[in-house]
Write a protein that holds these residues in place. Structure first.
Motif, short mmCIF file in Angstrom:
data_model
loop_
_atom_site.label_atom_id
_atom_site.label_comp_id
_atom_site.label_asym_id
_atom_site.label_seq_id
_atom_site.Cartn_x
_atom_site.Cartn_y
_atom_site.Cartn_z
N ASN A 167 0.85 -1.19 0.00
CA ASN A 167 0.00 0.00 0.00
C ASN A 167 0.90 1.25 0.00
N LYS A 168 0.29 2.41 0.11
CA LYS A 168 1.03 3.67 0.04
C LYS A 168 2.15 3.74 1.08
N ASN A 171 3.48 -5.51 -6.91
CA ASN A 171 2.48 -6.45 -6.37
C ASN A 171 2.18 -7.60 -7.35
N LEU A 221 -4.50 -2.91 -7.15
CA LEU A 221 -4.83 -1.50 -7.24
C LEU A 221 -6.30 -1.29 -7.55
N GLY A 273 2.66 -0.37 -8.75
CA GLY A 273 1.76 -1.51 -8.57
C GLY A 273 2.34 -2.80 -9.13
N ASN A 289 0.67 3.67 -5.30
CA ASN A 289 -0.38 2.64 -5.22
C ASN A 289 -1.70 3.16 -4.66
N SER A 293 -5.86 4.55 -9.55
CA SER A 293 -4.58 4.45 -8.85
C SER A 293 -3.54 3.66 -9.64
#
Length: 166
Positions: free
Chosen positions: A2-3, A107, A95, A104, A133, A99
């Motif tokens: 995540n961010k 991932n 995502l 991403g 992300n 976004s």
């Protein structure tokens, strides 16, 4: 990731970056209302797939450019292309719509997605602005660092020349 995990990852890797936190933006037009330090480095990201859902591509171009999917298809000898679904975006890159970002790809555990970056991002000053992300911030980083991170992850990375929209 995540961010916050992206921020920690970049810091742990000792990669230069700057962060601009902002309201959620879903289009390049909405980003025009955000004060950013490197406006010429804003990136537009497209997550596309072929008609058989076998090949996925993330294309990152300068924000003022348009991507012609037929031209991309011809240049890269792909099957017919369309935008990938929100379900594919969530399942493959983790995502949400709005976004989409090259970060991403970290991932993408199966390394399903090929990454194409606009050659203009490789020219001086060599900076790209992408979401971490989530579309509530922009991370500014050196394009070469982004490319290296993705290659280390095992993502296939290609540069691509795209003309500015007329």
């Amino acid at each position: 990731m995540n961010k916050q995990e992206i921020y920690i990852f970049l810091k742990e890797k000792n990669i230069w970056h700057e962060i601009t936190e902002h309201e959620a933006v879903f289009t390049m037009e909405e980003l025009l209302d955000v004060e950013v330090p490197y406006p010429s480095a804003d990136a537009k990201n497209l997550f596309i797939r072929d008609d058989k859902k076998r090949n996925y591509y993330l294309i990152t171009v300068c924000g003022n450019k348009r991507v012609d999917l037929k031209e991309f298809r011809n240049a890269n000898q792909t099957r017919p292309l369309s935008f990938a679904s929100a379900k594919d975006l969530q399942e493959i890159l983790g995502l949400l719509p709005g976004s989409v970002t090259p970060l991403g790809l970290l991932n993408d555990e199966e390394r399903k997605v090929k990454f194409f970056i606009d050659e203009d991002f490789l020219e001086e000053p060599g900076i790209v602005g992408i979401h971490p992300n989530e579309n509530t911030a922009t991370v500014w980083m050196k394009t070469a660092d982004l490319v290296e991170l993705l290659k280390e992850h095992g993502t296939e990375v290609r540069s691509w020349h795209i003309e500015e929209a007329k």
